[in-house]
Design a protein around this motif. Structure first.
Motif, PDB file in Angstrom:
ATOM      1  N   VAL A 199       0.846  -1.194   0.000  1.00  0.00           N
ATOM      2  CA  VAL A 199       0.000   0.000   0.000  1.00  0.00           C
ATOM      3  C   VAL A 199       0.883   1.246   0.000  1.00  0.00           C
ATOM      4  N   PHE A 200       0.570   2.181  -0.869  1.00  0.00           N
ATOM      5  CA  PHE A 200       1.300   3.442  -0.954  1.00  0.00           C
ATOM      6  C   PHE A 200       0.302   4.597  -0.885  1.00  0.00           C
ATOM      7  N   PHE A 201       0.844   5.776  -0.584  1.00  0.00           N
ATOM      8  CA  PHE A 201       0.042   6.989  -0.516  1.00  0.00           C
ATOM      9  C   PHE A 201       0.649   8.005  -1.484  1.00  0.00           C
ATOM     10  N   SER A 202      -0.207   8.680  -2.220  1.00  0.00           N
ATOM     11  CA  SER A 202       0.289   9.660  -3.193  1.00  0.00           C
ATOM     12  C   SER A 202      -0.522  10.944  -3.105  1.00  0.00           C
ATOM     13  N   SER A 203       0.076  12.009  -3.577  1.00  0.00           N
ATOM     14  CA  SER A 203      -0.596  13.304  -3.636  1.00  0.00           C
ATOM     15  C   SER A 203      -0.401  13.893  -5.024  1.00  0.00           C
ATOM     16  N   ILE A 204      -1.153  14.942  -5.305  1.00  0.00           N
ATOM     17  CA  ILE A 204      -1.031  15.640  -6.580  1.00  0.00           C
ATOM     18  C   ILE A 204      -0.004  16.752  -6.445  1.00  0.00           C
ATOM     19  N   SER A 205       0.932  16.785  -7.365  1.00  0.00           N
ATOM     20  CA  SER A 205       1.922  17.852  -7.407  1.00  0.00           C
ATOM     21  C   SER A 205       1.632  18.742  -8.611  1.00  0.00           C
ATOM     22  N   TYR A 206       1.268  19.992  -8.334  1.00  0.00           N
ATOM     23  CA  TYR A 206       0.957  20.938  -9.408  1.00  0.00           C
ATOM     24  C   TYR A 206       2.216  21.675  -9.840  1.00  0.00           C
ATOM     25  N   SER A 207       2.294  21.943 -11.124  1.00  0.00           N
ATOM     26  CA  SER A 207       3.405  22.730 -11.649  1.00  0.00           C
ATOM     27  C   SER A 207       3.284  24.183 -11.190  1.00  0.00           C
ATOM     28  N   ASP A 208       4.407  24.889 -11.164  1.00  0.00           N
ATOM     29  CA  ASP A 208       4.359  26.319 -10.873  1.00  0.00           C
ATOM     30  C   ASP A 208       4.317  27.143 -12.156  1.00  0.00           C
ATOM     31  N   LYS A 209       4.161  26.433 -13.303  1.00  0.00           N
ATOM     32  CA  LYS A 209       4.075  27.103 -14.589  1.00  0.00           C
ATOM     33  C   LYS A 209       2.840  26.613 -15.335  1.00  0.00           C
ATOM     34  N   VAL A 210       2.306  27.461 -16.190  1.00  0.00           N
ATOM     35  CA  VAL A 210       1.182  27.108 -17.048  1.00  0.00           C
ATOM     36  C   VAL A 210       1.630  27.221 -18.501  1.00  0.00           C
ATOM     37  N   PHE A 211       0.967  26.461 -19.388  1.00  0.00           N
ATOM     38  CA  PHE A 211       1.447  26.328 -20.757  1.00  0.00           C
ATOM     39  C   PHE A 211       0.331  26.549 -21.763  1.00  0.00           C
ATOM     40  N   THR A 212       0.678  27.148 -22.896  1.00  0.00           N
ATOM     41  CA  THR A 212      -0.151  27.112 -24.091  1.00  0.00           C
ATOM     42  C   THR A 212       0.552  26.150 -25.052  1.00  0.00           C
ATOM     43  N   MET A 213       0.089  26.079 -26.288  1.00  0.00           N
ATOM     44  CA  MET A 213       0.746  25.211 -27.258  1.00  0.00           C
ATOM     45  C   MET A 213       2.139  25.725 -27.618  1.00  0.00           C
ATOM     46  N   GLU A 214       2.384  27.022 -27.411  1.00  0.00           N
ATOM     47  CA  GLU A 214       3.632  27.606 -27.885  1.00  0.00           C
ATOM     48  C   GLU A 214       4.412  28.364 -26.824  1.00  0.00           C
ATOM     49  N   SER A 215       3.844  28.545 -25.650  1.00  0.00           N
ATOM     50  CA  SER A 215       4.545  29.358 -24.652  1.00  0.00           C
ATOM     51  C   SER A 215       4.225  28.873 -23.242  1.00  0.00           C
ATOM     52  N   LYS A 216       4.890  29.480 -22.261  1.00  0.00           N
ATOM     53  CA  LYS A 216       4.619  29.169 -20.868  1.00  0.00           C
ATOM     54  C   LYS A 216       4.765  30.430 -20.029  1.00  0.00           C
ATOM     55  N   ARG A 217       4.110  30.431 -18.884  1.00  0.00           N
ATOM     56  CA  ARG A 217       4.183  31.547 -17.952  1.00  0.00           C
ATOM     57  C   ARG A 217       4.206  30.996 -16.542  1.00  0.00           C
ATOM     58  N   ASN A 218       4.656  31.805 -15.617  1.00  0.00           N
ATOM     59  CA  ASN A 218       4.565  31.437 -14.218  1.00  0.00           C
ATOM     60  C   ASN A 218       3.101  31.487 -13.783  1.00  0.00           C
ATOM     61  N   LEU A 219       2.682  30.504 -13.022  1.00  0.00           N
ATOM     62  CA  LEU A 219       1.310  30.484 -12.524  1.00  0.00           C
ATOM     63  C   LEU A 219       0.998  31.748 -11.737  1.00  0.00           C
ATOM     64  N   SER A 220       1.975  32.235 -10.996  1.00  0.00           N
ATOM     65  CA  SER A 220       1.758  33.414 -10.158  1.00  0.00           C
ATOM     66  C   SER A 220       1.430  34.669 -10.968  1.00  0.00           C
ATOM     67  N   GLU A 221       1.725  34.641 -12.271  1.00  0.00           N
ATOM     68  CA  GLU A 221       1.444  35.799 -13.127  1.00  0.00           C
ATOM     69  C   GLU A 221      -0.018  35.861 -13.542  1.00  0.00           C
ATOM     70  N   LEU A 222      -0.733  34.747 -13.375  1.00  0.00           N
ATOM     71  CA  LEU A 222      -2.141  34.734 -13.769  1.00  0.00           C
ATOM     72  C   LEU A 222      -3.001  35.351 -12.677  1.00  0.00           C
ATOM     73  N   ASN A 223      -4.003  36.059 -13.103  1.00  0.00           N
ATOM     74  CA  ASN A 223      -4.998  36.584 -12.164  1.00  0.00           C
ATOM     75  C   ASN A 223      -6.245  36.988 -12.942  1.00  0.00           C
ATOM     76  N   ASP A 224      -7.369  36.907 -12.256  1.00  0.00           N
ATOM     77  CA  ASP A 224      -8.643  37.272 -12.854  1.00  0.00           C
ATOM     78  C   ASP A 224      -8.877  36.485 -14.158  1.00  0.00           C
ATOM     79  N   PHE A 225      -8.818  35.157 -14.039  1.00  0.00           N
ATOM     80  CA  PHE A 225      -8.999  34.294 -15.194  1.00  0.00           C
ATOM     81  C   PHE A 225     -10.236  33.422 -14.997  1.00  0.00           C
ATOM     82  N   THR A 226     -10.576  32.671 -16.034  1.00  0.00           N
ATOM     83  CA  THR A 226     -11.678  31.713 -15.972  1.00  0.00           C
ATOM     84  C   THR A 226     -11.099  30.310 -15.917  1.00  0.00           C
ATOM     85  N   LEU A 227     -11.425  29.574 -14.875  1.00  0.00           N
ATOM     86  CA  LEU A 227     -11.006  28.183 -14.753  1.00  0.00           C
ATOM     87  C   LEU A 227     -12.078  27.302 -15.395  1.00  0.00           C
ATOM     88  N   VAL A 228     -11.663  26.474 -16.354  1.00  0.00           N
ATOM     89  CA  VAL A 228     -12.584  25.582 -17.054  1.00  0.00           C
ATOM     90  C   VAL A 228     -12.184  24.143 -16.749  1.00  0.00           C
TER      91      VAL A 228
END
Length: 320
Positions: A199-228
């Motif tokens: 038996v093992f225990f696991s958690s979700i590790s989220y990236s600190d960056k977000v990606f489009t098909m061609e670029s990436k940004r720091n998650l902390s730079e996002l604000n006032d967005f729509t989460l889908v």
């Protein structure tokens, strides 16, 4: 009673399972949806891809095609299903990705396509007992563990709880960070693993960056967005974003949601969209969303990674 009888017939050998002369690892669960099978398959791909010829085989839930499909440059979420398309998009240089609701037929076709395959990862196949996997990894969530649940339609289990005894490894997924040893011991007492089970225990590790098909940004730079989100349980992601003090509205769709023309028209009006990697596989085809659509990758974080990896690699060594 039907699922109990079916499993009993397989256990007694009255219904036959097909075995293979190469390693087959099954990742699945007892409950419907949302236990973290996709990130677990990706964890195994990363573990094995550099040393073995890896193939994944999925059902291809909600795809628009039938029968066996091998992923190629013309594939899409519509032809493969969103999760297999995600595997192909991320690992196409390293692995083969295929879909077939008939797992026996799927493995047969994979062997025809590539005879040098050394390992097949079966995605969401714990109940597909016509294929006898050599190694079974069963997932259950911390929030709603299988031992506290009952069979459909009253509960969410696909089969009775005793089915967990078929697993070689049980992983309690989506655990809170810093889960105490006493909490783990309490869960272990309720799982009551056999001597041959781990038996093992696991958690979700989220990236600190977000990606489009061609670029990436720091998650902390996002604000006032729509989460889908169109996943089984978006609560961990929502909580993570709130902890990071990000401002957003949340459009929460059902798991594997098929985005309509009206949905896309509404999303076109949004200035910035953040979604899951699985949902991104379905949304990235819309050119009008290209510059505003970001996804947040996740990975599995195992509590005892070295031991887990050793068990998988020992199986690979002993089965070859």
């Amino acid at each position: 009673m039907v699922t109990w009888l079916r499993n009993k017939l397989f256990d007694l050998g009255l219904l036959k399972s097909v075995s293979y002369n190469f390693p087959v690892i099954c990742v699945g669960n007892l409950s419907v949806g949302g236990t973290g099978k996709t990130p677990m398959i990706e964890y195994l791909i990363r573990l094995l891809k550099d040393d073995f010829a890896v193939a994944t085989l999925s059902r291809g839930y909600k795809r628009k095609t039938k029968g066996f499909q091998l992923a190629n440059k013309n594939s899409s979420a519509a032809s493969l299903g969103d999760e297999p398309f995600q595997f192909y998009s991320k690992f196409k240089e390293n692995i083969l990705v295929a879909v077939d609701a008939d797992r026996i037929n799927g493995i047969k076709n994979l062997i025809v396509q590539e005879s040098s395959i050394e390992i097949v990862l079966l995605d969401d196949a714990f109940q597909h007992r016509k294929v006898k996997a050599g190694f079974n990894i069963m997932l259950t969530t911390f929030e709603k563990p299988y031992f506290s649940d009952i069979v459909l339609p009253t509960g969410d289990l696909r089969e009775p709880r005793r089915g967990a005894k078929r697993a070689d490894i049980i992983v309690v997924t989506k655990c809170p960070k810093g889960l105490s040893n006493s909490d783990k011991d309490s869960i272990l007492k309720q799982i009551k693993p056999n001597k041959n089970q781990h038996v093992f225990f696991s958690s979700i590790s989220y990236s600190d960056k977000v990606f489009t098909m061609e670029s990436k940004r720091n998650l902390s730079e996002l604000n006032d967005f729509t989460l889908v989100t169109g996943i089984a349980n978006a609560n961990p992601l929502v909580e993570f974003l709130k902890v990071n003090k990000l401002e957003f509205e949340h459009l929460n769709f059902k798991d594997h949601h098929e985005f309509s023309i009206e949905d896309i028209e509404a999303l076109k009006q949004k200035e910035l969209i953040l979604t899951t990697e699985k949902d991104f596989m379905r949304l990235k085809q819309y050119a009008e969303l290209k510059d505003k659509l970001f996804y947040l990758p996740i990975q599995v974080k195992m509590d005892n990674e070295a031991t887990f990896n050793k068990l998988v690699l020992d199986y690979m060594k002993n089965d070859n």
